[in-house]
Scaffold this motif. Structure first.
Motif, mmCIF file in Angstrom:
data_model
loop_
_atom_site.group_PDB
_atom_site.id
_atom_site.type_symbol
_atom_site.label_atom_id
_atom_site.label_comp_id
_atom_site.label_asym_id
_atom_site.label_seq_id
_atom_site.Cartn_x
_atom_site.Cartn_y
_atom_site.Cartn_z
ATOM 1 N N LEU A 145 37.482 41.749 39.674
ATOM 2 C CA LEU A 145 38.595 40.918 39.204
ATOM 3 C C LEU A 145 39.448 41.607 38.145
ATOM 4 N N LYS A 146 38.986 42.734 37.635
ATOM 5 C CA LYS A 146 39.652 43.353 36.479
ATOM 6 C C LYS A 146 41.130 43.644 36.719
ATOM 7 N N LYS A 183 46.393 36.415 26.149
ATOM 8 C CA LYS A 183 46.183 35.699 27.398
ATOM 9 C C LYS A 183 46.922 34.364 27.433
ATOM 10 N N GLU A 243 43.208 42.455 38.986
ATOM 11 C CA GLU A 243 44.031 41.265 39.234
ATOM 12 C C GLU A 243 44.205 40.419 37.974
ATOM 13 N N LEU A 244 43.170 40.356 37.131
ATOM 14 C CA LEU A 244 43.225 39.487 35.951
ATOM 15 C C LEU A 244 44.026 40.067 34.787
ATOM 16 N N ARG A 245 44.123 41.392 34.716
ATOM 17 C CA ARG A 245 44.757 42.004 33.543
ATOM 18 C C ARG A 245 46.170 41.479 33.268
ATOM 19 N N GLU A 259 37.502 39.455 32.895
ATOM 20 C CA GLU A 259 38.265 40.705 33.071
ATOM 21 C C GLU A 259 37.417 41.916 32.682
ATOM 22 N N ASN A 260 36.640 41.762 31.601
ATOM 23 C CA ASN A 260 35.827 42.877 31.112
ATOM 24 C C ASN A 260 34.527 43.067 31.883
ATOM 25 N N LEU A 285 38.557 34.047 30.452
ATOM 26 C CA LEU A 285 39.319 34.960 31.308
ATOM 27 C C LEU A 285 39.156 36.409 30.845
ATOM 28 N N LEU A 286 39.170 36.607 29.521
ATOM 29 C CA LEU A 286 38.963 37.961 28.978
ATOM 30 C C LEU A 286 37.578 38.488 29.335
#
Length: 196
Positions: A37-38, A4, A40-42, A31-32, A27-28
């Protein structure tokens, strides 16, 4: 977690410190744990994170992101900021692109290309200001020159966002002063009710 953190442009080349690791971990986790948001955040990464002291003994976290990913961050920034501020309680979170300032070319510098306008100090400082106050718009600016030679920049923000941003104005000023060395005051212009 280190996936990240992407050191880009003029990001520090040192190993990530605890603030950066905490933001990357947050952020991780988002995401999880947050299905909306998963996706978009990956692909998103940060290039650095820094803690800044704000008036009243508070702190703000400045998250630097690579410029090419800034647009993607803007799409989810309001939600992301809300979630990160829940995690880092009592701290405001702002996102700023990691931009590079190129020095002014001199006679002695062997420069083959003209310096792009986006790499000038003025342009980078303007962009930092816009990044800080996103998603609201800057509707006006005034520079106030004091008799002792000091300058104060007054920035007027869109008054429709006043309720959601009022409490963050001190954080914005402190972060901008820390990043650029310039004093700035954020205000909402007084709306005059017109009688028709």
């Amino acid at each position: 977690m280190s996936s990240k953190i992407l050191r880009s442009a003029n990001a520090p080349q040192t190993p990530p410190d605890e603030t950066e690791l905490a933001v990357a971990q947050a952020l991780l986790d988002l995401e999880n744990n947050v299905p909306e948001l998963k996706a978009e955040l990956r692909p998103l990464q940060i290039s650095a994170a820094r803690e800044v002291d704000v008036k009243g003994g508070k702190k703000a976290i400045v998250v630097f992101v690579p410029v090419p990913q800034l647009k993607a961050f803007h799409k989810i920034q309001q939600r992301l900021t809300r979630e990160l501020e829940k995690k880092f309680s009592d701290r405001h979170v702002v996102f700023v692109a990691q931009r590079r300032i190129l020095p002014k070319p001199t006679r002695r510098s062997r420069v083959l290309q003209k310096r792009p306008r986006s790499r000038t100090l003025t342009s980078v400082h303007e962009k930092i200001l816009e990044d800080l106050v996103f998603p609201t718009d800057i509707v006006g600016k005034r520079t106030r020159q004091a008799t002792d030679g000091s300058k104060l920049l007054k920035v007027f923000l869109d008054s429709k966002d006043a309720p959601s941003l009022e409490h963050k104005l001190d954080s914005f000023s402190s972060v901008y002063r820390r990043l650029t060395g310039k004093d700035v005051v954020f205000e909402f212009p007084a709306v005059v009710a017109e009688n028709f």
